[in-house]
Scaffold this motif. Structure first.
Motif, PDB file in Angstrom:
ATOM      1  N   CYS A  61       2.143  -1.040  -3.834  1.00  0.00           N
ATOM      2  CA  CYS A  61       3.326  -1.896  -4.000  1.00  0.00           C
ATOM      3  C   CYS A  61       3.746  -1.961  -5.463  1.00  0.00           C
ATOM      4  N   ALA A  62       2.788  -2.087  -6.373  1.00  0.00           N
ATOM      5  CA  ALA A  62       3.106  -2.130  -7.799  1.00  0.00           C
ATOM      6  C   ALA A  62       3.716  -0.816  -8.265  1.00  0.00           C
ATOM      7  N   THR A  63       3.246   0.296  -7.719  1.00  0.00           N
ATOM      8  CA  THR A  63       3.804   1.594  -8.086  1.00  0.00           C
ATOM      9  C   THR A  63       5.246   1.720  -7.607  1.00  0.00           C
ATOM     10  N   VAL A  64       5.512   1.286  -6.387  1.00  0.00           N
ATOM     11  CA  VAL A  64       6.873   1.361  -5.845  1.00  0.00           C
ATOM     12  C   VAL A  64       7.812   0.434  -6.615  1.00  0.00           C
ATOM     13  N   ILE A  65       7.373  -0.788  -6.866  1.00  0.00           N
ATOM     14  CA  ILE A  65       8.211  -1.742  -7.607  1.00  0.00           C
ATOM     15  C   ILE A  65       8.412  -1.268  -9.044  1.00  0.00           C
ATOM     16  N   GLY A  66       7.362  -0.743  -9.670  1.00  0.00           N
ATOM     17  CA  GLY A  66       7.490  -0.217 -11.024  1.00  0.00           C
ATOM     18  C   GLY A  66       8.427   0.973 -11.079  1.00  0.00           C
ATOM     19  N   GLY A  67       8.380   1.829 -10.061  1.00  0.00           N
ATOM     20  CA  GLY A  67       9.311   2.959 -10.009  1.00  0.00           C
ATOM     21  C   GLY A  67      10.746   2.509  -9.888  1.00  0.00           C
ATOM     22  N   ALA A  68      10.976   1.498  -9.052  1.00  0.00           N
ATOM     23  CA  ALA A  68      12.337   0.966  -8.914  1.00  0.00           C
ATOM     24  C   ALA A  68      12.811   0.335 -10.221  1.00  0.00           C
ATOM     25  N   LEU A  69      11.937  -0.414 -10.877  1.00  0.00           N
ATOM     26  CA  LEU A  69      12.308  -1.017 -12.164  1.00  0.00           C
ATOM     27  C   LEU A  69      12.554   0.044 -13.227  1.00  0.00           C
ATOM     28  N   PHE A  70      11.765   1.111 -13.181  1.00  0.00           N
ATOM     29  CA  PHE A  70      11.975   2.198 -14.137  1.00  0.00           C
ATOM     30  C   PHE A  70      13.335   2.842 -13.934  1.00  0.00           C
TER      31      PHE A  70
END
Length: 99
Positions: A54-63
């Motif tokens: 989940c953190a990877t997906v959210i971080g990717g979206a924020l990136f």
């Protein structure tokens, strides 16, 4: 009553200072137990890894959202590292049960 309270605080402080080294010795012995290691692995597989995904997906979206701003500021690499690479490495590139 005030003197009694001071003596009680001093006594509890002294006992806690004596108990801390004993507890750390016990914790080191406990860390070597196979059941504890298996519990850490199970907790990692069932709780921490899905949260890492989940953190990877959210971080990717924020990136992706911050990419135009970080490109203008010239800090695309740090933004990528902190928002996408670090959660990805934490989730997929470490041994199971090691935090």
């Amino acid at each position: 009553m005030n003197g009694f309270l001071k003596r009680l605080v001093v006594l509890l402080t002294a006992l806690s200072l004596v108990a801390v080294p004993c507890m750390t010795c016990f914790a080191q012995d406990l860390a070597q137990d196979k059941d504890v290691i298996a519990g850490k692995m199970a907790g990692d597989a069932l709780i921490v890894r899905p949260l890492g995904i989940c953190a990877t997906v959210i971080g990717g979206a924020l990136f992706i959202v911050s990419l135009p701003f970080s490109a203008l500021g010239g800090n695309t690499k740090p933004a990528y590292d902190y928002l996408l690479a670090d959660p990805f490495n934490f989730t997929f590139n470490r041994p199971l049960g090691e935090f």
